[in-house]
Design an enzyme around this catalytic site. Sequence first.
Site, PDB file in Angstrom:
ATOM      1  N   TYR A 144      -8.356  -8.986   5.520  1.00 35.49           N
ATOM      2  CA  TYR A 144      -8.981  -7.835   4.855  1.00 35.49           C
ATOM      3  C   TYR A 144      -8.213  -7.579   3.576  1.00 35.49           C
ATOM      4  O   TYR A 144      -6.976  -7.540   3.593  1.00 35.49           O
ATOM      5  CB  TYR A 144      -8.923  -6.606   5.761  1.00 35.49           C
ATOM      6  CG  TYR A 144      -9.490  -5.343   5.137  1.00 35.49           C
ATOM      7  CD1 TYR A 144      -8.647  -4.312   4.710  1.00 35.49           C
ATOM      8  CD2 TYR A 144     -10.859  -5.166   4.988  1.00 35.49           C
ATOM      9  CE1 TYR A 144      -9.155  -3.149   4.146  1.00 35.49           C
ATOM     10  CE2 TYR A 144     -11.375  -4.003   4.422  1.00 35.49           C
ATOM     11  CZ  TYR A 144     -10.524  -3.001   4.006  1.00 35.49           C
ATOM     12  OH  TYR A 144     -11.035  -1.853   3.450  1.00 35.49           O
ATOM     13  N   ASP A 239      -1.938 -11.624  -0.960  1.00 37.20           N
ATOM     14  CA  ASP A 239      -2.229 -10.194  -0.810  1.00 37.20           C
ATOM     15  C   ASP A 239      -1.120  -9.593   0.066  1.00 37.20           C
ATOM     16  O   ASP A 239      -1.170  -9.696   1.292  1.00 37.20           O
ATOM     17  CB  ASP A 239      -3.610  -9.985  -0.177  1.00 37.20           C
ATOM     18  CG  ASP A 239      -3.896  -8.508   0.015  1.00 37.20           C
ATOM     19  OD1 ASP A 239      -4.994  -8.178   0.494  1.00 37.20           O
ATOM     20  OD2 ASP A 239      -3.022  -7.676  -0.300  1.00 37.20           O
ATOM     21  N   LYS A 267       0.448   0.443  -0.607  1.00 39.34           N
ATOM     22  CA  LYS A 267       1.114   1.080   0.532  1.00 39.34           C
ATOM     23  C   LYS A 267       2.559   1.498   0.220  1.00 39.34           C
ATOM     24  O   LYS A 267       2.801   2.492  -0.458  1.00 39.34           O
ATOM     25  CB  LYS A 267       1.033   0.152   1.763  1.00 39.34           C
ATOM     26  CG  LYS A 267      -0.429  -0.070   2.241  1.00 39.34           C
ATOM     27  CD  LYS A 267      -0.496  -0.923   3.482  1.00 39.34           C
ATOM     28  CE  LYS A 267      -1.922  -1.363   3.767  1.00 39.34           C
ATOM     29  NZ  LYS A 267      -2.724  -0.367   4.480  1.00 39.34           N
TER      30      LYS A 267
HETATM   31  P1  KE4 Z   1      -6.482   0.142   0.301  1.00 32.60           P
HETATM   32  O1  KE4 Z   1      -7.651   0.041  -0.672  1.00 32.60           O
HETATM   33  O2  KE4 Z   1      -6.917   0.653   1.663  1.00 32.60           O
HETATM   34  O3  KE4 Z   1      -5.292   0.902  -0.300  1.00 32.60           O
HETATM   35  O4  KE4 Z   1      -5.909  -1.339   0.510  1.00 32.60           O
HETATM   36  C1  KE4 Z   1      -6.787  -2.343   0.960  1.00 32.60           C
HETATM   37  C2  KE4 Z   1      -5.969  -3.452   1.620  1.00 32.60           C
HETATM   38  C3  KE4 Z   1      -5.753  -4.616   0.911  1.00 32.60           C
HETATM   39  N1  KE4 Z   1      -5.028  -5.632   1.441  1.00 32.60           N
HETATM   40  C4  KE4 Z   1      -4.495  -5.525   2.682  1.00 32.60           C
HETATM   41  C5  KE4 Z   1      -3.698  -6.663   3.233  1.00 32.60           C
HETATM   42  C6  KE4 Z   1      -4.681  -4.345   3.450  1.00 32.60           C
HETATM   43  O5  KE4 Z   1      -4.141  -4.255   4.688  1.00 32.60           O
HETATM   44  C7  KE4 Z   1      -5.431  -3.282   2.913  1.00 32.60           C
HETATM   45  C8  KE4 Z   1      -5.705  -2.003   3.666  1.00 32.60           C
HETATM   46  N2  KE4 Z   1      -5.249  -1.962   5.016  1.00 32.60           N
HETATM   47  C9  KE4 Z   1      -5.993  -1.090   5.910  1.00 32.60           C
HETATM   48  C10 KE4 Z   1      -5.323  -1.150   7.291  1.00 32.60           C
HETATM   49  N3  KE4 Z   1      -5.566  -2.362   7.945  1.00 32.60           N
HETATM   50  C11 KE4 Z   1      -6.083   0.297   5.398  1.00 32.60           C
HETATM   51  C12 KE4 Z   1      -6.509   1.330   6.419  1.00 32.60           C
HETATM   52  C13 KE4 Z   1      -7.878   1.869   6.114  1.00 32.60           C
HETATM   53  O6  KE4 Z   1      -8.783   1.066   5.752  1.00 32.60           O
HETATM   54  O7  KE4 Z   1      -8.046   3.101   6.275  1.00 32.60           O
END
Ligand code: KE4
Length: 427
Positions: A144, A239, A267
């Site tokens: 993801y 990523d 994060k």
């Molecule tokens: P954000 O757009 O949510 O800040 O980041 C996206 C993203 C990109 N790359 C990786 C490896 C990530 O894990 C994420 C976001 N992680 C999720 C949790 N698995 C965010 C939680 C959510 O979607 O509320």
Amino acid sequence: MQNSRSSQLFQKAQQSIPGGVNSPVRAFRSVGSDPLFIKKALGPRIFDEDGNGFIDYVGSWGPMILGHCHPQVAAAVKAAVDSGCSFGAPTELEITLAEMVIAAVPSIEMVRMVSSGTEATMSAIRLARGYTGRDNIIKFSGCYHGHSDSLLVKAGSGAATFGVPDSPGVPADFARHTLTATYNDLDSVRALIAENKDTVACIIVEPVAGNMGTVPPREGFLEGLREVCTQEGIVLIFDEVMSGFRVAYGGAQEVYGVTPDMTTLGKIIGGGLPVGAFGGKKEIMSLLSPAGGVYQAGTLSGNPLAMTAGIETLKLLQQDGFYQKLEEKSAFVAQGIAKAAQDAGVPIYSTRVGSMFCAFFSQNPVYDWESAAACDTAAFGKYFRAMLGEGVYLAPSQFETAFVSISHTEKDLEDTIAAAARCFKAL
Ligand code: KE4
């Protein structure tokens, strides 16, 4: 918890917010429970609207590696507010955080700040397409990278949890440029490249997959990606939104010794405030507007409060022995949970990289999306609810990662293991 304040708020929230939440995984949909509404958090604990305290292994999905409300971070952000929340103009704070990121991650020669991981990966892909003049990208099933159209193809995290890895609303014309390989399977990557010769702009990969549960890279996998990208003129994007500053101060690329062309972050570098970033080789980054023609922008990019939180967080991560202490805590709790499952005769496949860990409800090893998807998610749901009842707050999905913070005490970890032992026995 029918008449709990959380449940009342959840009913109310659903009148004004789709699904009652501002991010789907928070809805607890896949674990058969209403979500907790959180009132406050401190150190390793979160407290819901009914005053219940929980040992927190979500940590806001990764940012809270120091624990919640670290006094040094909180004080700095409070002070920063008095100088203004946002200017829409450059500040020295942005240079400071950029230089800290560059010092931490040698493959990053220049970096652009944005406000989320989604923005970081979306922008990195556009830059890779602009740099190579190619349209196709390769990602991996179960990984993801945020919710931009190109990346909601066989995606992990909430997309996998809710069974929409290919989201409605993404035009087929977009999705066809996203080629999907199998994580930990270099042959699947080579086959896609051979079928799409000289059309692949980038490969984007979670160097430690954290969005199908925690799936480490197999020996040689990342090295193989590096080799094929070098051979084929493909931009290799790590990523590290989740793994960056999490599994080591220099991220997964420090742990595995593989150098990408670009890295995305998020994060932890925001310390709990909205920050994402993408960076890499100067020759690629210099194509980014206004230095170059690849456009990317953001009203709140480099926001002074977020920069302040990120700077203070990274300062604290540089303390001697930080990652060694975090490693000891993480190994202790993950091994303790695995042993508790074994003693109770519950088949669990445990994985861990640094302070990212996961218990797959599976009799078999998990090393890609297919093997992750075969897990007993109903059993995970029962375990999740039982642990919540024991005061332990896990990520509400089998396809997520648990995070340990430096603020988790030995007693927190012992209590977590004891709770897991009771829950496994009751399954
Ligand atoms: P954000 O757009 O949510 O800040 O980041 C996206 C993203 C990109 N790359 C990786 C490896 C990530 O894990 C994420 C976001 N992680 C999720 C949790 N698995 C965010 C939680 C959510 O979607 O509320």
